[in-house]
Design a protein around this motif. Structure first.
Motif, PDB file in Angstrom:
ATOM      1  N   ALA A  18     -50.394  -5.810   7.737  1.00  0.00           N
ATOM      2  CA  ALA A  18     -49.152  -5.060   7.927  1.00  0.00           C
ATOM      3  C   ALA A  18     -49.412  -3.822   8.781  1.00  0.00           C
ATOM      4  N   VAL A  19     -50.493  -3.104   8.471  1.00  0.00           N
ATOM      5  CA  VAL A  19     -50.866  -1.927   9.267  1.00  0.00           C
ATOM      6  C   VAL A  19     -51.244  -2.344  10.686  1.00  0.00           C
ATOM      7  N   ALA A  20     -51.959  -3.472  10.820  1.00  0.00           N
ATOM      8  CA  ALA A  20     -52.355  -3.951  12.148  1.00  0.00           C
ATOM      9  C   ALA A  20     -51.129  -4.279  13.002  1.00  0.00           C
ATOM     10  N   LEU A  21     -50.137  -4.960  12.417  1.00  0.00           N
ATOM     11  CA  LEU A  21     -48.911  -5.269  13.157  1.00  0.00           C
ATOM     12  C   LEU A  21     -48.168  -3.996  13.547  1.00  0.00           C
ATOM     13  N   PHE A  22     -48.132  -3.036  12.642  1.00  0.00           N
ATOM     14  CA  PHE A  22     -47.470  -1.768  12.910  1.00  0.00           C
ATOM     15  C   PHE A  22     -48.190  -1.028  14.038  1.00  0.00           C
ATOM     16  N   GLY A  23     -49.534  -1.023  13.979  1.00  0.00           N
ATOM     17  CA  GLY A  23     -50.315  -0.384  15.028  1.00  0.00           C
ATOM     18  C   GLY A  23     -50.164  -1.078  16.364  1.00  0.00           C
ATOM     19  N   ALA A  24     -50.079  -2.416  16.346  1.00  0.00           N
ATOM     20  CA  ALA A  24     -49.902  -3.167  17.588  1.00  0.00           C
ATOM     21  C   ALA A  24     -48.546  -2.868  18.221  1.00  0.00           C
ATOM     22  N   ALA A  25     -47.535  -2.640  17.385  1.00  0.00           N
ATOM     23  CA  ALA A  25     -46.197  -2.341  17.900  1.00  0.00           C
ATOM     24  C   ALA A  25     -46.094  -0.920  18.435  1.00  0.00           C
ATOM     25  N   MET A  26     -46.859   0.010  17.869  1.00  0.00           N
ATOM     26  CA  MET A  26     -46.718   1.427  18.216  1.00  0.00           C
ATOM     27  C   MET A  26     -47.999   2.008  18.799  1.00  0.00           C
ATOM     28  N   THR A  27     -48.671   1.242  19.646  1.00  0.00           N
ATOM     29  CA  THR A  27     -49.904   1.744  20.264  1.00  0.00           C
ATOM     30  C   THR A  27     -49.616   3.005  21.077  1.00  0.00           C
ATOM     31  N   PRO A  28     -50.430   4.065  20.912  1.00  0.00           N
ATOM     32  CA  PRO A  28     -50.144   5.334  21.597  1.00  0.00           C
ATOM     33  C   PRO A  28     -50.084   5.225  23.112  1.00  0.00           C
ATOM     34  N   TYR A  29     -50.870   4.319  23.699  1.00  0.00           N
ATOM     35  CA  TYR A  29     -50.881   4.261  25.155  1.00  0.00           C
ATOM     36  C   TYR A  29     -49.522   3.888  25.726  1.00  0.00           C
ATOM     37  N   GLU A  30     -48.692   3.175  24.949  1.00  0.00           N
ATOM     38  CA  GLU A  30     -47.347   2.850  25.420  1.00  0.00           C
ATOM     39  C   GLU A  30     -46.577   4.126  25.750  1.00  0.00           C
ATOM     40  N   VAL A  31     -46.749   5.139  24.899  1.00  0.00           N
ATOM     41  CA  VAL A  31     -46.020   6.389  25.093  1.00  0.00           C
ATOM     42  C   VAL A  31     -46.663   7.226  26.183  1.00  0.00           C
ATOM     43  N   PHE A  32     -48.025   7.241  26.252  1.00  0.00           N
ATOM     44  CA  PHE A  32     -48.692   7.940  27.357  1.00  0.00           C
ATOM     45  C   PHE A  32     -48.156   7.405  28.681  1.00  0.00           C
ATOM     46  N   PHE A  33     -48.086   6.071  28.781  1.00  0.00           N
ATOM     47  CA  PHE A  33     -47.649   5.436  30.011  1.00  0.00           C
ATOM     48  C   PHE A  33     -46.171   5.696  30.270  1.00  0.00           C
ATOM     49  N   PHE A  34     -45.348   5.587  29.239  1.00  0.00           N
ATOM     50  CA  PHE A  34     -43.910   5.707  29.425  1.00  0.00           C
ATOM     51  C   PHE A  34     -43.534   7.119  29.861  1.00  0.00           C
ATOM     52  N   SER A  35     -44.082   8.137  29.197  1.00  0.00           N
ATOM     53  CA  SER A  35     -43.730   9.509  29.555  1.00  0.00           C
ATOM     54  C   SER A  35     -44.304   9.884  30.917  1.00  0.00           C
ATOM     55  N   SER A  36     -45.527   9.437  31.200  1.00  0.00           N
ATOM     56  CA  SER A  36     -46.132   9.721  32.506  1.00  0.00           C
ATOM     57  C   SER A  36     -45.430   8.938  33.604  1.00  0.00           C
ATOM     58  N   GLY A  37     -44.993   7.700  33.276  1.00  0.00           N
ATOM     59  CA  GLY A  37     -44.232   6.915  34.238  1.00  0.00           C
ATOM     60  C   GLY A  37     -42.919   7.587  34.604  1.00  0.00           C
ATOM     61  N   ALA A  38     -42.325   8.284  33.638  1.00  0.00           N
ATOM     62  CA  ALA A  38     -41.103   9.038  33.927  1.00  0.00           C
ATOM     63  C   ALA A  38     -41.366  10.121  34.962  1.00  0.00           C
ATOM     64  N   ARG A  39     -42.536  10.751  34.865  1.00  0.00           N
ATOM     65  CA  ARG A  39     -42.907  11.755  35.862  1.00  0.00           C
ATOM     66  C   ARG A  39     -43.259  11.100  37.193  1.00  0.00           C
ATOM     67  N   GLU A  40     -43.913   9.917  37.136  1.00  0.00           N
ATOM     68  CA  GLU A  40     -44.247   9.187  38.367  1.00  0.00           C
ATOM     69  C   GLU A  40     -42.974   8.885  39.164  1.00  0.00           C
ATOM     70  N   GLU A  41     -41.904   8.540  38.442  1.00  0.00           N
ATOM     71  CA  GLU A  41     -40.663   8.152  39.113  1.00  0.00           C
ATOM     72  C   GLU A  41     -39.707   9.324  39.294  1.00  0.00           C
ATOM     73  N   GLY A  42     -40.149  10.523  38.904  1.00  0.00           N
ATOM     74  CA  GLY A  42     -39.362  11.722  39.152  1.00  0.00           C
ATOM     75  C   GLY A  42     -38.090  11.828  38.344  1.00  0.00           C
ATOM     76  N   TRP A  43     -38.118  11.317  37.091  1.00  0.00           N
ATOM     77  CA  TRP A  43     -36.926  11.401  36.255  1.00  0.00           C
ATOM     78  C   TRP A  43     -36.572  12.861  35.964  1.00  0.00           C
ATOM     79  N   THR A  44     -35.272  13.106  35.901  1.00  0.00           N
ATOM     80  CA  THR A  44     -34.748  14.401  35.494  1.00  0.00           C
ATOM     81  C   THR A  44     -33.715  14.180  34.390  1.00  0.00           C
ATOM     82  N   LYS A  45     -33.045  15.247  34.009  1.00  0.00           N
ATOM     83  CA  LYS A  45     -32.053  15.144  32.944  1.00  0.00           C
ATOM     84  C   LYS A  45     -30.959  14.142  33.304  1.00  0.00           C
ATOM     85  N   SER A  46     -30.664  13.981  34.588  1.00  0.00           N
ATOM     86  CA  SER A  46     -29.626  13.038  35.015  1.00  0.00           C
ATOM     87  C   SER A  46     -30.040  11.583  34.843  1.00  0.00           C
TER      88      SER A  46
END
Length: 408
Positions: free
Chosen positions: A186-214
């Protein structure tokens, strides 16, 4: 059209993040041993990563800061450095698993031993990181990763008894399994779903693509389309294993066994499609984890970073990625089983989650960073619920790993 293409950031994150080697293996292992008795973890994980990624993407778009820039500012240099060390090491373990996953997927396609594919996979990842633009990378890999829909197609081709299948999807512990093993997975499935690198990539990808409040609407679309898609594909993998492997007493120990139900359901053509999806998903995850290695260090130490810069303008960022790939390749060269590395990486991911989740939750409520884009009451309520779940999974991860013998 540009908004539509932007949604592929979420699809890439889902295919190369939610459905990576960890999910391919873990969901198949769980399906082959527990049937759908742990299926409840998947929606819990999907909602959790939606909350986490939605906050991190909004923070990046509004404040102009990515995850580890915020962690250093909020936690201070010393505590931030401890956070960086733990997050980087777990990300490196995940990168190792993903490179091994590419090699295993290529073995399915060619019959050539994975040890020979590992250096090829690492070099291919490096070339894409070095030469290919971020937008092309996310769109191409995201589209190819959609071939994993073959698992969902296989479920229908297997003609299951849907009512009987639904009855199995209850959180009951099989009498043949020890409680520690059940909760370990159960913990392994939870960890697989919420791996931290997903968020590192997603937030940094937002900066890569120049996202703003709009661009917050695009950010929400990425999250609400990408991660549920990844969750449905993960559930399809578990269902395939439940229908084909569980009745035969086959416990998953290799990637070929993960693909076995697809071959039985759709023959050679569907198998080719799913292997292509596996290669794309593991390759996409290797790109994400390699980038995340560079993102974490560069953001913390204030180095120039990002694929929007030329390699010569962000040399330390690129050097970190190269060294990380070499270290991962060195670990794999010892002959360690990539599947075992994968199983360890998803459990340690659960261990590391609080280190990045809590700072993002705090900043998402800070008007100095966010202005009027702070969390609403509903997001905060979910955020606090998941903070408790994340802390519980993190505390339980290592004891469960020891007591269950890594689910043996």
């Amino acid at each position: 059209m540009s908004k539509l293409l932007g949604i592929f950031l979420g699809i890439l994150t889902a295919i190369g993040g939610f459905v990576d080697i960890g999910d391919l293996v873990t969901n198949a292992v769980v399906g082959s041993r527990f049937g759908l008795a742990l299926a409840w973890v998947l929606p819990v994980g999907v909602v959790g990563i939606i909350v986490f990624a939605q906050m991190s993407g909004r923070v990046a778009a509004v404040s102009g800061r990515a995850t580890f820039e915020i962690i250093r500012e909020r936690l201070g240099p010393r505590l931030g450095l401890a956070n960086l060390g733990a997050s980087f090491l777990i990300n490196l373990l995940t990168l190792t698993a993903e490179v091994g996953g590419i090699a295993l997927a290529l073995q399915l396609a060619s019959g050539i031993q994975p040890l020979l594919w590992m250096p090829v996979a690492a070099v291919a990842v490096w070339i894409v990181l070095w030469r290919v633009k971020f937008s092309i990378m996310e769109n191409v890999v995201g589209l190819l990763g959609l071939c994993l829909v073959a698992f969902a197609v296989a479920v229908f081709l297997l003609h299951p008894d849907w009512s009987a299948l639904a009855q199995k999807a209850v959180p009951l512990m099989p009498s043949s399994e020890h409680p520690s093993t059940y909760w370990y997975y159960a913990v392994a499935l939870f960890g697989a779903a919420m791996t931290p690198y997903e968020v590192f990539f997603f937030s940094s990808g937002a900066r890569e693509e120049g996202w703003t409040k709009s661009d917050l609407a695009e950010s929400r679309a990425n999250v609400l389309i990408g991660f549920p898609l990844g969750g449905l594909l993960s559930l399809s993998i578990a269902v395939c294993a439940t229908l084909v492997l569980l009745p035969r007493g086959i416990q998953v120990e290799s990637l070929s066994q993960v693909a076995m139900p697809v071959a039985q359901a759709g023959g050679t053509l569907l198998l080719i499609i799913v292997i292509l999806g596996m290669v794309a998903a593991t390759f996409g995850a290797a790109l994400e984890t390699a980038l995340s290695s560079g993102y974490t260090l560069a953001q913390y130490f204030g180095w120039p970073w990002g694929k929007f810069r030329r390699p010569s303008q962000a040399s330390r960022f690129h050097l970190v990625m190269i060294v990380s790939l070499l270290i991962g390749l060195g670990i794999l060269a010892t002959g360690v089983d990539p599947v075992q590395v994968t199983e360890a990486s998803v459990v340690f991911s659960a261990l590391a989650l609080p280190l990045t989740y809590l700072p993002i939750l705090i900043v998402a409520n800070d008007p100095q960073y966010m202005g009027d884009a702070v969390n609403g009451k509903g997001t905060n309520a979910l955020g606090l619920v998941y903070l408790v779940l994340i802390l519980a999974a993190s505390i339980a991860a290592i004891p469960l790993m020891i007591v269950s013998g890594m689910g043996a």
